[in-house]
Each structure stands twice: as structure tokens, then as C-alpha cells.
Design an enzyme around this catalytic site. Sequence first.
Site, PDB file in Angstrom:
ATOM      1  N   LYS A 252       1.052   4.252  -2.793  1.00 13.83           N
ATOM      2  CA  LYS A 252       0.718   5.641  -2.465  1.00 13.83           C
ATOM      3  C   LYS A 252       1.910   6.576  -2.689  1.00 13.83           C
ATOM      4  O   LYS A 252       1.729   7.730  -3.095  1.00 13.83           O
ATOM      5  CB  LYS A 252       0.199   5.733  -1.030  1.00 13.83           C
TER       6      LYS A 252
ATOM      7  N   TYR B 260       0.842  -1.217   0.000  1.00 10.28           N
ATOM      8  CA  TYR B 260       0.000   0.000   0.000  1.00 10.28           C
ATOM      9  C   TYR B 260       0.874   1.263   0.000  1.00 10.28           C
ATOM     10  O   TYR B 260       0.619   2.211  -0.772  1.00 10.28           O
ATOM     11  CB  TYR B 260      -0.893  -0.037   1.240  1.00 10.28           C
TER      12      TYR B 260
HETATM   13  P1  NAP Z   1     -13.484   2.253   1.025  1.00 12.05           P
HETATM   14  O1  NAP Z   1     -14.478   2.750   2.027  1.00 12.05           O
HETATM   15  O2  NAP Z   1     -13.056   0.832   1.092  1.00 12.05           O
HETATM   16  O3  NAP Z   1     -14.070   2.570  -0.446  1.00 12.05           O
HETATM   17  C1  NAP Z   1     -13.341   2.174  -1.567  1.00 12.05           C
HETATM   18  C2  NAP Z   1     -14.059   2.636  -2.833  1.00 12.05           C
HETATM   19  O4  NAP Z   1     -13.239   2.293  -3.959  1.00 12.05           O
HETATM   20  C3  NAP Z   1     -15.404   1.964  -3.056  1.00 12.05           C
HETATM   21  O5  NAP Z   1     -16.291   2.904  -3.629  1.00 12.05           O
HETATM   22  C4  NAP Z   1     -15.095   0.857  -4.071  1.00 12.05           C
HETATM   23  O6  NAP Z   1     -16.207   0.516  -4.895  1.00 12.05           O
HETATM   24  C5  NAP Z   1     -14.017   1.543  -4.896  1.00 12.05           C
HETATM   25  N1  NAP Z   1     -13.135   0.633  -5.624  1.00 12.05           N
HETATM   26  C6  NAP Z   1     -12.266  -0.279  -5.136  1.00 12.05           C
HETATM   27  N2  NAP Z   1     -11.629  -0.911  -6.129  1.00 12.05           N
HETATM   28  C7  NAP Z   1     -12.101  -0.383  -7.292  1.00 12.05           C
HETATM   29  C8  NAP Z   1     -11.839  -0.628  -8.668  1.00 12.05           C
HETATM   30  N3  NAP Z   1     -10.942  -1.542  -9.059  1.00 12.05           N
HETATM   31  N4  NAP Z   1     -12.523   0.104  -9.583  1.00 12.05           N
HETATM   32  C9  NAP Z   1     -13.437   1.038  -9.204  1.00 12.05           C
HETATM   33  N5  NAP Z   1     -13.730   1.298  -7.913  1.00 12.05           N
HETATM   34  C10 NAP Z   1     -13.064   0.594  -6.977  1.00 12.05           C
HETATM   35  O7  NAP Z   1     -12.134   3.095   1.088  1.00 12.05           O
HETATM   36  P2  NAP Z   1     -11.824   4.576   1.689  1.00 12.05           P
HETATM   37  O8  NAP Z   1     -11.310   4.420   3.061  1.00 12.05           O
HETATM   38  O9  NAP Z   1     -12.950   5.476   1.412  1.00 12.05           O
HETATM   39  O10 NAP Z   1     -10.574   4.982   0.789  1.00 12.05           O
HETATM   40  C11 NAP Z   1     -10.688   5.830  -0.349  1.00 12.05           C
HETATM   41  C12 NAP Z   1      -9.296   6.275  -0.750  1.00 12.05           C
HETATM   42  O11 NAP Z   1      -8.700   6.988   0.328  1.00 12.05           O
HETATM   43  C13 NAP Z   1      -8.354   5.115  -1.075  1.00 12.05           C
HETATM   44  O12 NAP Z   1      -7.510   5.472  -2.152  1.00 12.05           O
HETATM   45  C14 NAP Z   1      -7.547   4.975   0.193  1.00 12.05           C
HETATM   46  O13 NAP Z   1      -6.292   4.383  -0.034  1.00 12.05           O
HETATM   47  C15 NAP Z   1      -7.430   6.420   0.610  1.00 12.05           C
HETATM   48  N6  NAP Z   1      -7.121   6.632   2.021  1.00 12.05           N
HETATM   49  C16 NAP Z   1      -7.960   6.195   2.999  1.00 12.05           C
HETATM   50  C17 NAP Z   1      -7.628   6.422   4.333  1.00 12.05           C
HETATM   51  C18 NAP Z   1      -8.524   5.987   5.462  1.00 12.05           C
HETATM   52  O14 NAP Z   1      -8.127   6.143   6.633  1.00 12.05           O
HETATM   53  N7  NAP Z   1      -9.721   5.478   5.200  1.00 12.05           N
HETATM   54  C19 NAP Z   1      -6.431   7.067   4.651  1.00 12.05           C
HETATM   55  C20 NAP Z   1      -5.593   7.488   3.631  1.00 12.05           C
HETATM   56  C21 NAP Z   1      -5.943   7.281   2.312  1.00 12.05           C
HETATM   57  P3  NAP Z   1     -16.996  -0.914  -4.719  1.00 12.05           P
HETATM   58  O15 NAP Z   1     -17.563  -0.925  -3.331  1.00 12.05           O
HETATM   59  O16 NAP Z   1     -18.035  -0.901  -5.789  1.00 12.05           O
HETATM   60  O17 NAP Z   1     -15.954  -1.979  -4.934  1.00 12.05           O
END
Ligand code: NAP
Length: 248
Positions: free
Chosen positions: A160, A156
Site C-alpha cells: 500500500k 500489505y
Molecule cells: P474484499 O471484500 O475482500 O474484495 C476484494 C475484491 O477484489 C473482490 O471483488 C475480489 O474478486 C477482487 N480481487 C482479489 N484479487 C483479485 C485479482 N487478482 N484480480 C481481480 N480481482 C481480484 O476486499 P475490500 O475490503 O473490499 O478491499 C478492497 C480494497 O480496499 C483493497 O485494495 C483493500 O486493500 C482496500 N482497503 C480495505 C480496507 C478495509 O477495511 N476493508 C481498508 C483499507 C483499504 P473475487 O471475489 O472474484 O476474487
Amino acid sequence: MTALAERIAIVTGGSRGIGRGIALELARQGATVIVNYNSNSSAADEVVDLIKAAGSQAMAFKADVSTEEGANDLIKAATDTYGKLDILVNNAGTTRDNLIMMMKPEEFDTVIQTNLRSTWLCSKAAVRTMMRKRYGRIINVTSISGIMGNAGQTNYSASKAGIIGFTKSLAREVASRSITVNAVAPGFVLTDLTKDLPAEITDQLNKNIPLGRWGTIEDVAHAVQFLASEHSSYITGHVLVVDGGLAM
Ligand code: NAP
């Protein structure tokens, strides 16, 4: 007039978590939003319904953005339906955490493809149409794990950190066409991606965050909205860290 009136935006992974919050915020500022998802159509439909109920335009679009076909189809959906694409938010992401001794090559590949390859593919397709219009905003969602590193996340963190290098290189390539490319690096935000972290880890994290709390989805969405707006027109190649001071 709202800040993003008449702008057409795509949010990859806009159906859940941070992407959902970004889609709602861009729409609140007047943008028409294409809510991309991969598997959960009801979650995407719910976001579209919320946006429409609040008076903006939206559509859901299923595409696996880690594939060339999926990324190209998604960008084409914007240009075919609305005639242009102004804002691309590369947010779709996933994790397969494990210590390196236990991590399988497939776990490395899946994370690199979902997080980094998708960002490259969608941006490549978007830049083609943005260059013609001589306007664009690309915002890539990276993470403080790509800046600080994080044990158990070699895959990861590599994806990133790759997004950060990609952001700076593409920013240099397309600046002359008035396209800006920036990244937002969230710290810890409660979503499906982080909800299963053990309590001892979350307790320790809270002690290390100077602002004393996890980020909210809205904290990240507001940063993205700023980078998508006219107010950021002299900012490119930047990584805006949204982490309560954790990584400083
Ligand atoms: P999440 O709740 O797991 O949501 C992930 C989203 O990505 C869902 O809408 C999912 O759609 C979609 N997705 C996954 N694989 C995909 C693909 N191959 N094609 C199209 N859509 C896809 O994740 P999140 O926490 O909101 O994270 C969003 C972003 O923020 C990510 O890039 C993550 O690395 C980053 N981030 C998160 C955090 C944190 O603390 N949460 C911190 C730093 C960075 P489906 O449900 O339809 O699969």
C-alpha cells in the site's frame, strides 16, 4: 445530466466489498461500469444487474489483474466494447497477515502482486489509451496501513505504501495529457477482508478513531467518485485519507 454521464469506468475487484460500492456509486453518477472480478462471477453479475436495474450500463469481466495478460485483457475489454476508457479504479486487493517471523515469502509475493503489481499493470495498459484521448482519471485504493504501518501486515503495508509512491510518480508522468492520478486511503471498513478481526482489536480500534466509528463502503465510494469527477480536475498525486481521523 449526471456527473459521470458518458464516462467509461473500470473498477478492479468491483464484485464485492469496497469495489462493489465504488462500482454502484460511479454508475449512480451516470458512468458505464466494467465490473472486474477474479473468481466469484455470481457476485459480479449481481452488481451488473443492480446497475442495469437502476438505468445505467455495466458488464462483468473476469480477469486476474495481478497478471499481465489479465490486466491487458481487462483494459482491452473497455476499448473494444466502448471505444475508450475514462476512469480506472485500481481497487482489487488481498491480505495474508502474519508477524514477519511467521510470514512465508509466498504470502509476501501474493500480496505485492495482487495489490501493487496489478495497479502498475492496469495503469500501464490504461495510460496508453487515455493518452490518445488526452483525458483520464486513475484512482488507486491504498490504505492507512501504507501510511501508519500495522503490525502483522509488513507485506500489505509495503504494497500500500508502494501504491502511494506509484501514484505520485505516475501523476507527474501523465499530467501534461490531462490525466490525473490520485489515491484513496481508507481506514477500517467492514468487508470480507476485515470481518474476521478479533473483537479485542476492533474494540481498541474504535477507541482510537476520533469520529468514533468504522468507515462505511459508501464513505470510500464517495471519495472515489469525487476524484473520478470533473470537480477534481486540479487535483493530482494526492492521497485522500478516509479514516475518521485515525491516521492524523
Ligand atoms: P474484499 O471484500 O475482500 O474484495 C476484494 C475484491 O477484489 C473482490 O471483488 C475480489 O474478486 C477482487 N480481487 C482479489 N484479487 C483479485 C485479482 N487478482 N484480480 C481481480 N480481482 C481480484 O476486499 P475490500 O475490503 O473490499 O478491499 C478492497 C480494497 O480496499 C483493497 O485494495 C483493500 O486493500 C482496500 N482497503 C480495505 C480496507 C478495509 O477495511 N476493508 C481498508 C483499507 C483499504 P473475487 O471475489 O472474484 O476474487
